[in-house]
Design a protein around this motif. Structure first.
Motif, PDB file in Angstrom:
ATOM      1  N   GLU A  83       2.046   1.521  -3.390  1.00  0.00           N
ATOM      2  CA  GLU A  83       0.992   2.166  -4.348  1.00  0.00           C
ATOM      3  C   GLU A  83       0.752   3.691  -4.098  1.00  0.00           C
ATOM      4  OE1 GLU A  83      -2.112   2.696  -6.918  1.00  0.00           O
ATOM      5  OE2 GLU A  83      -1.034   0.916  -6.601  1.00  0.00           O
ATOM      6  N   GLN A 109      -7.076   6.084   2.726  1.00  0.00           N
ATOM      7  CA  GLN A 109      -7.498   4.800   2.933  1.00  0.00           C
ATOM      8  C   GLN A 109      -8.831   4.451   1.832  1.00  0.00           C
ATOM      9  OE1 GLN A 109      -9.934   3.926   6.382  1.00  0.00           O
ATOM     10  NE2 GLN A 109      -9.685   5.933   7.220  1.00  0.00           N
ATOM     11  N   GLN A 148       0.810  -1.475   0.046  1.00  0.00           N
ATOM     12  CA  GLN A 148      -0.096   0.019  -0.045  1.00  0.00           C
ATOM     13  C   GLN A 148       0.867   1.292   0.078  1.00  0.00           C
ATOM     14  OE1 GLN A 148      -4.020   0.073   2.117  1.00  0.00           O
ATOM     15  NE2 GLN A 148      -3.389  -2.203   2.901  1.00  0.00           N
ATOM     16  N   GLN A 166      -6.945  -1.872  -3.826  1.00  0.00           N
ATOM     17  CA  GLN A 166      -6.922  -3.006  -3.321  1.00  0.00           C
ATOM     18  C   GLN A 166      -7.987  -4.090  -3.787  1.00  0.00           C
ATOM     19  OE1 GLN A 166      -6.549  -3.800   0.926  1.00  0.00           O
ATOM     20  NE2 GLN A 166      -4.532  -4.146   0.717  1.00  0.00           N
ATOM     21  N   LEU A 197      -7.053   3.644  -1.348  1.00  0.00           N
ATOM     22  CA  LEU A 197      -6.347   2.304  -1.289  1.00  0.00           C
ATOM     23  C   LEU A 197      -7.316   1.188  -1.028  1.00  0.00           C
ATOM     24  CD1 LEU A 197      -3.731   3.503   1.400  1.00  0.00           C
ATOM     25  CD2 LEU A 197      -3.084   2.783  -0.812  1.00  0.00           C
TER      26      LEU A 197
END
Length: 308
Positions: A147, A270, A144, A277, A273
Motif C-alpha cells: 500500500e 500508521q 501494508q 485497512q 494505513l
C-alpha cells in the motif's frame, strides 16, 4: 498538468531518468498523464460504493502497474478496496496491534532502496525468530508495505528474494497452500502479479517443501522465474553490489538496518494505513454485484493441488 512524481523517501528511491524510462516503456511521458488520470477520475465519480478516493499519484501508480490499460486500472483500483472484505484475515492487524509489532520483530521484510538494472523493486524476506512466525501477520505486513509502495514508488515490476538461512521445520509447517494462494490472489487481482523473479538463497534441504508449495500455486510463467541459489555469491550474477545488503554480499545497508528503517516507515504512516485497512466497500451502493467466485476462483479446484 504537472504532477509531483519525485521520490518521497530514500527507502523507495528512483531518479527522474528512471521514472521517465518506466513511463516510456509504457508509451507515456511524465508530462503526458493528464488525459489518463481524467478518465479514471470521471469513472471514480460514478463509483459511490468506494470508501476512499485514490490520489493522482496512486492512480498513476496503478496505471503503471497495468501498462496504462484504463479498464484494468479501474478493476484493480476497485478491488484494492473490495478484497479487504473477501480476505479479511490479512487486513485486521494495524501497525499499533501487538501481533503486528511482534511480526515486525520476528521477520525481516524490506524493499531494497535502489531499483535494479531492470528498474524493478526488490523485496526481501528473512525469518529472524521462526518460533514466533505467523503467516497472517507476515502477509499483513507485506500488504501494508505494498500500500505504501503504491503511493511512494514507481517501478517496472517486483522481484522477491527469500533468505532462508534461519528457516525452521516448525515455520514450514505453519504455512499452508491456501495461505499462499490467498496472497497470490491479492497480488494478481490488486497488484497485477508484477513478479519478475523469485530468488531463494541459503536453502536448507527441508526448505524445498515450502518452495514446492509456492511453485504449485504459481502460474507457469511465474514459476519459470524462480531461481535457486546455493550461496550469496551467485546473487551477483543478477544484482550489482551497490544495491544488495552487506549480509547478501553487497555494499548497501545491512538487513538489520533496513529492517529498522522500514519499521519506522510503517510507524510514520500508521494513521494512513489504519484508514486504508478499515476502509470497506458499501455493497448497497455497488453498481453491479461482485461475484466472489470470479475473484476467489481457487475454491473447489484448489483441493486438487499436490505438493511433492
Amino acid at each position: 498538468m504537472a504532477y509531483d512524481l519525485k521520490y518521497k523517501t530514500p527507502l523507495f528511491y528512483y531518479t527522474e531518468e528512471e521514472l521517465a524510462k518506466i513511463l516510456e516503456s509504457r508509451g507515456r511521458k511524465p508530462d503526458g498523464l493528464a488525459e489518463d488520470i481524467e478518465i479514471i477520475r470521471k469513472w471514480l465519480k460514478t463509483q459511490s460504493h468506494l470508501p476512499m478516493q485514490p490520489t493522482d499519484r496512486q492512480i498513476i501508480s496503478f496505471l503503471v502497474m497495468n501498462k496504462f490499460s484504463i479498464e484494468k486500472t479501474k478493476e484493480k483500483l476497485e478491488l484494492n478496496y473490495s478484497i479487504k472484505s473477501l480476505i479479511p484475515e490479512f487486513y485486521k492487524f494495524p501497525v499499533s496491534h501487538t501481533d503486528f509489532l511482534k511480526d515486525v520483530n520476528c521477520n525481516t521484510l524490506v524493499y531494497l532502496p535502489k531499483l535494479n538494472k531492470n528498474l524493478n523493486r526488490v523485496v526481501i524476506w528473512k525469518p529472524d525468530i521462526p518460533e514466533d512466525f505467523n503467516v497472517n501477520t507476515l502477509f499483513s505486513t507485506l500488504l501494508q508495505l505494498l500500500e505504501l509502495k503504491s503511493i511512494l514508488d514507481f517501478s517496472n515490476s517486483d522481484e522477491y528474494m527469500c533468505d532462508m538461512s534461519n528457516l525452521s521445520l516448525s515455520l514450514v509447517s505453519k504455512i499452508g497452500p491456501m495461505d499462499i494462494k490467498k496472497m497470490l490472489t491479492i497480488l494478481e487481482k490488486v497488484y497485477s502479479n508484477r513478479i519478475a523473479a523469485i530468488h531463494y538463497v541459503n536453502i536448507p534441504s527441508y526448505a524445498m517443501t515450502l518452495i514446492n508449495l509456492v511453485k504449485v500455486t504459481l502460474k507457469p510463467k511465474i514459476r519459470d522465474r524462480i531461481v535457486l541459489h546455493k550461496n550469496n555469491e551467485s546473487l551477483l550474477d543478477y544484482y550489482s553490489k551497490d544495491i544488495l545488503p552487506k549480509d547478501l554480499g553487497g555494499d548497501s545497508k545491512s538487513l538489520a538496518e533496513l529492517k529498522e528503517d522500514f519499521k519506522q516507515l510503517l510507524l510514520d504512516n500508521q494513521e494512513y494505513l489504519k484508514k486504508v485497512q478499515s476502509a470497506r466497500v458499501n455493497e448497497v451502493l455497488r453498481p453491479a454485484k461482485l461475484c466472489n467466485d470470479d475473484i476467489l476462483g481457487f475454491h473447489g479446484n484448489f483441493r486438487k493441488l499436490q505438493v511433492d
